[in-house]
Design a protein around this motif. Sequence first.
Motif, PDB file in Angstrom:
ATOM      1  N   GLU A   1      -0.304  -8.011  14.735  1.00 57.59           N
ATOM      2  CA  GLU A   1       1.084  -7.676  14.630  1.00 57.59           C
ATOM      3  C   GLU A   1       1.692  -7.745  13.055  1.00 57.59           C
ATOM      4  OE1 GLU A   1       0.839 -11.924  14.419  1.00 57.59           O
ATOM      5  OE2 GLU A   1       0.366 -12.605  16.392  1.00 57.59           O
ATOM      6  N   VAL A   2       0.657  -7.281  12.168  1.00 57.39           N
ATOM      7  CA  VAL A   2       1.765  -6.929  11.066  1.00 57.39           C
ATOM      8  C   VAL A   2       1.773  -5.175  11.345  1.00 57.39           C
ATOM      9  CG1 VAL A   2       1.086  -5.690   8.621  1.00 57.39           C
ATOM     10  CG2 VAL A   2       0.908  -8.112   9.447  1.00 57.39           C
ATOM     11  N   MET A   3       0.943  -4.618  12.055  1.00 58.61           N
ATOM     12  CA  MET A   3       1.029  -3.017  12.128  1.00 58.61           C
ATOM     13  C   MET A   3       1.892  -3.051  13.741  1.00 58.61           C
ATOM     14  SD  MET A   3      -3.289  -2.237  12.416  1.00 58.61           S
ATOM     15  CE  MET A   3      -3.039  -0.280  12.360  1.00 58.61           C
ATOM     16  N   GLU A   4       1.849  -3.606  14.324  1.00 60.38           N
ATOM     17  CA  GLU A   4       2.903  -3.531  15.546  1.00 60.38           C
ATOM     18  C   GLU A   4       4.799  -2.878  14.683  1.00 60.38           C
ATOM     19  OE1 GLU A   4       3.289  -5.305  19.693  1.00 60.38           O
ATOM     20  OE2 GLU A   4       3.873  -6.825  18.138  1.00 60.38           O
ATOM     21  N   GLU A   5       4.466  -4.254  13.650  1.00 65.15           N
ATOM     22  CA  GLU A   5       6.180  -4.626  13.447  1.00 65.15           C
ATOM     23  C   GLU A   5       5.824  -2.784  11.974  1.00 65.15           C
ATOM     24  OE1 GLU A   5       7.028  -7.793  10.920  1.00 65.15           O
ATOM     25  OE2 GLU A   5       5.576  -8.704  12.223  1.00 65.15           O
ATOM     26  N   ILE A   6       4.808  -2.352  11.132  1.00 68.73           N
ATOM     27  CA  ILE A   6       5.253  -1.155  10.324  1.00 68.73           C
ATOM     28  C   ILE A   6       5.113   0.169  10.550  1.00 68.73           C
ATOM     29  CG2 ILE A   6       4.227  -0.974   8.222  1.00 68.73           C
ATOM     30  CD1 ILE A   6       5.361  -3.170   7.609  1.00 68.73           C
ATOM     31  N   LEU A   7       4.335   0.593  11.537  1.00 61.61           N
ATOM     32  CA  LEU A   7       3.984   1.728  11.891  1.00 61.61           C
ATOM     33  C   LEU A   7       4.804   1.963  12.538  1.00 61.61           C
ATOM     34  CD1 LEU A   7       1.154   0.825  11.224  1.00 61.61           C
ATOM     35  CD2 LEU A   7       0.331   2.322  12.666  1.00 61.61           C
ATOM     36  N   PRO A   8       5.675   1.892  13.594  1.00 60.72           N
ATOM     37  CA  PRO A   8       7.113   2.135  14.067  1.00 60.72           C
ATOM     38  C   PRO A   8       7.853   2.758  13.064  1.00 60.72           C
ATOM     39  CG  PRO A   8       5.729   0.331  15.533  1.00 60.72           C
ATOM     40  CD  PRO A   8       4.953   0.430  14.258  1.00 60.72           C
TER      41      PRO A   8
ATOM     42  N   ALA B   1       1.178   0.960   1.670  1.00 61.59           N
ATOM     43  CA  ALA B   1       1.501   0.120   0.788  1.00 61.59           C
ATOM     44  C   ALA B   1       2.680  -1.277   1.946  1.00 61.59           C
ATOM     45  CB  ALA B   1       2.254   0.427  -0.145  1.00 61.59           C
ATOM     46  N   ALA B   2       3.922  -1.291   2.183  1.00 60.05           N
ATOM     47  CA  ALA B   2       4.070  -1.839   3.067  1.00 60.05           C
ATOM     48  C   ALA B   2       3.687  -2.895   4.377  1.00 60.05           C
ATOM     49  CB  ALA B   2       4.947  -1.350   4.079  1.00 60.05           C
ATOM     50  N   MET B   3       2.792  -1.958   4.551  1.00 61.18           N
ATOM     51  CA  MET B   3       1.350  -2.815   5.201  1.00 61.18           C
ATOM     52  C   MET B   3       0.737  -4.065   4.779  1.00 61.18           C
ATOM     53  SD  MET B   3      -1.728  -2.868   6.679  1.00 61.18           S
ATOM     54  CE  MET B   3      -2.467  -1.617   5.973  1.00 61.18           C
ATOM     55  N   ARG B   4      -0.001  -3.254   3.622  1.00 55.77           N
ATOM     56  CA  ARG B   4      -0.683  -4.797   2.733  1.00 55.77           C
ATOM     57  C   ARG B   4       0.387  -5.418   1.694  1.00 55.77           C
ATOM     58  NH1 ARG B   4      -5.880  -2.798   3.983  1.00 55.77           N
ATOM     59  NH2 ARG B   4      -6.393  -0.894   4.372  1.00 55.77           N
ATOM     60  N   ASP B   5       0.660  -5.460   2.072  1.00 60.71           N
ATOM     61  CA  ASP B   5       1.972  -6.414   1.254  1.00 60.71           C
ATOM     62  C   ASP B   5       2.769  -7.142   2.235  1.00 60.71           C
ATOM     63  OD1 ASP B   5       2.450  -4.998  -0.895  1.00 60.71           O
ATOM     64  OD2 ASP B   5       3.628  -4.774  -0.766  1.00 60.71           O
TER      65      ASP B   5
ATOM     66  N   PRO C   1       2.706  11.003   0.881  1.00 64.67           N
ATOM     67  CA  PRO C   1       3.987   9.934   0.210  1.00 64.67           C
ATOM     68  C   PRO C   1       4.229   9.444   1.170  1.00 64.67           C
ATOM     69  CG  PRO C   1       4.835  12.081  -0.629  1.00 64.67           C
ATOM     70  CD  PRO C   1       3.905  12.223   0.344  1.00 64.67           C
ATOM     71  N   GLN C   2       4.649   9.504   3.082  1.00 66.75           N
ATOM     72  CA  GLN C   2       5.450   8.281   3.330  1.00 66.75           C
ATOM     73  C   GLN C   2       3.592   7.874   4.246  1.00 66.75           C
ATOM     74  OE1 GLN C   2       6.210  11.473   6.376  1.00 66.75           O
ATOM     75  NE2 GLN C   2       8.681  10.342   6.659  1.00 66.75           N
TER      76      GLN C   2
END
Length: 223
Positions: free
Chosen positions: A24-31, A75-79, A68-69
């Motif tokens: 679920e977290v990856m579904e939010e962050i990657l797009p 970092a956003a995914m881990r947090d 950098p991206q």
Amino acid sequence: MSPPLCLLFDSDGTLVDSEFLLAEVMEEILPAFGLPFSAQQYMEEFRGVRFLAIVLELEPRHQSLSDPQRDAMEAAMRDLMEARMREHLRPIVGMREALERLQNYPCGVVSNGPERKIRCAMESVDFTQHFGGNLFSAYTFGVWKPDPVLYLKAAEAMGYPAERCVVIDDAAVGVEAGLKAGMQVIHLNHFPDSEITPDGAIALLHAKDLPQAVARLAALLPA
């Protein structure tokens, strides 16, 4: 006399029910970074795979990212994942009771995730007493499952030869790594209708059956 076997557990999906949270977290962050992705895609195609490997697989399908991206995305995914684990993480059903019954065996956690994530997971479900400092991260050793070196490094640190180690892992990459390392492997198969346990590994459907399976393996060891 030291126990006859050392138990090396995967974390996500084996000790803790974190795979759906991560999906679920990856579904939010990657797009948000231009890589369309769904939770179902993670579960069907990438379960247990290193995050960077997933990103590098997705980029040719969608768009290339700069270093950098990628760093900002991870970092956003881990947090976000750490926050979700602190609030929602639960043990795999039956695992708490299994660990209590296996407490006389030395145990370690061997994960493709960073040590901070492993530690967060163990703290979130109160498993730290079972593993202490025996937390082995692919990021620390610079090698990721299915490479067997990760499990071999963990065995060396625990002071046990490969033939006296038992890998307990739910993901195909971990089962493959354990078999390549020459260890006994228990595949905790959560999806028996769609996943096949490879030859050489023991299939278990429920964590509650772990103590009996480990006892059988211990009984087979030469005196």
